[in-house]
Design an enzyme around this catalytic site. Structure first.
Site, mmCIF file in Angstrom:
data_model
loop_
_atom_site.group_PDB
_atom_site.id
_atom_site.type_symbol
_atom_site.label_atom_id
_atom_site.label_comp_id
_atom_site.label_asym_id
_atom_site.label_seq_id
_atom_site.Cartn_x
_atom_site.Cartn_y
_atom_site.Cartn_z
ATOM 1 N N ASP A 135 0.814 -1.217 0.000
ATOM 2 C CA ASP A 135 0.000 0.000 0.000
ATOM 3 C C ASP A 135 0.845 1.264 0.000
ATOM 4 O OD1 ASP A 135 0.889 -0.247 2.714
ATOM 5 O OD2 ASP A 135 -0.965 -1.289 3.206
ATOM 6 N N ASN B 10 -7.807 -4.013 14.521
ATOM 7 C CA ASN B 10 -9.173 -4.281 14.069
ATOM 8 C C ASN B 10 -9.215 -5.366 12.993
ATOM 9 O OD1 ASN B 10 -8.130 -2.967 11.855
ATOM 10 N ND2 ASN B 10 -9.621 -1.294 11.841
ATOM 11 N N HIS C 27 -7.324 -5.461 10.208
ATOM 12 C CA HIS C 27 -7.009 -5.081 8.829
ATOM 13 C C HIS C 27 -5.690 -5.697 8.385
ATOM 14 C CE1 HIS C 27 -4.756 -1.486 10.584
ATOM 15 N NE2 HIS C 27 -3.891 -1.932 9.687
ATOM 16 N N GLU D 216 -9.790 -2.428 5.578
ATOM 17 C CA GLU D 216 -10.454 -2.236 6.855
ATOM 18 C C GLU D 216 -11.651 -3.184 6.992
ATOM 19 O OE1 GLU D 216 -9.181 -0.456 9.080
ATOM 20 O OE2 GLU D 216 -8.044 1.186 8.171
#
Length: 246
Positions: free
Chosen positions: A67, A137, A139, A144
């Site tokens: 990314d 979380n 990811h 996400e």
């Protein structure tokens, strides 16, 4: 999934580096999927040390990063291109111009860049070993919770928890990017092998959810259970108290 438990962050970094070094030595033209953030820094340091001491060569290695932040060019110290250059590429014999690929965060048409990057990965036959970390979380990359398991490289709006976690790398909260380009979950899952690095008490619950929870898009990393070749290197703090049912 194969789980390797280690003492601490330093041992995790060493084991991860040994894993990658062995792959590079056995397959000099290997295609590696690279991760950023705090977790892999120690591994990259060990790779540099090995290169300088033992001469492990990366001349034929090709890399694809997961990314990049939207709005940052490669000269920005908070971009992932800058991160990779500073932590690894500048210190080994890899061909930075021809063989290291990172989404471009400073162009006008981000959707076109997503298509270009996805095609680039496919053109070169996909990633052989994808290095991953895991967010609190769940990811992976910047995918996400709620991201489709069928997603390919795309633009994402970062969750508030991810923005908060990334804030430590920036001088001011206003400077933290709120969007990024990321490999999609299906792109990651097409990798032949996955190496997941997990360190620290703060990742204990995320690792628990990965290993013992259901496969759901509300916890993106859970899809890794469906991958045929995943190696997890986790330190004692991350794995403490976990009953593993996989």
């Amino acid at each position: 999934m194969k789980i390797i438990e280690v003492k601490d962050y330093m041992e995790m970094s060493q084991k991860a580096a040994e894993y990658i070094i062995e792959k590079v030595c056995n397959q000099p033209n290997i295609k590696l999927g690279m991760a950023t953030g705090g977790t892999p820094v120690g591994m990259y340091k060990k790779l540099v040390e090995d290169h300088q001491k033992n001469g492990t060569s990366y001349k034929k290695v090709m890399t694809f990063n997961l990314d990049e932040y939207i709005g940052l060019n490669g000269d920005n110290k908070n971009s992932y291109r800058y991160y990779m250059n500073e932590n690894l590429f500048n210190h080994i014999d890899i061909d930075k111009k021809r063989n290291t690929f990172i989404p471009r965060g400073d162009i006008k048409d981000y959707n076109e860049e997503c298509l270009r990057y996805e095609d680039l990965i496919d053109k070169h036959g996909g990633v052989d070993v994808q290095i991953l970390g895991i967010g609190n979380n769940g990811h992976i990359g910047f995918n996400e919770p709620g991201t489709s398991f069928q997603s390919v490289t795309h633009v994402v709006n970062l969750a508030s928890s991810t923005i908060q976690a990334n804030a430590r790398f920036f001088e001011r909260m206003e400077e933290v990017p709120t969007q990024a380009i990321t490999m999609g979950i299906s792109t990651i899952m097409r990798s032949k092998e996955i190496l997941l690095l997990v360190s620290g008490e703060s990742k204990n619950q995320a690792l628990h959810s990965l290993l013992n929870g259901e496969i759901t898009e509300s916890f993106p990393a859970s899809i890794l259970k469906n991958h045929p070749c995943v190696t997890i290197i986790a330190d004692k703090a991350a794995i403490a108290g976990l009953k593993i049912h996989i």
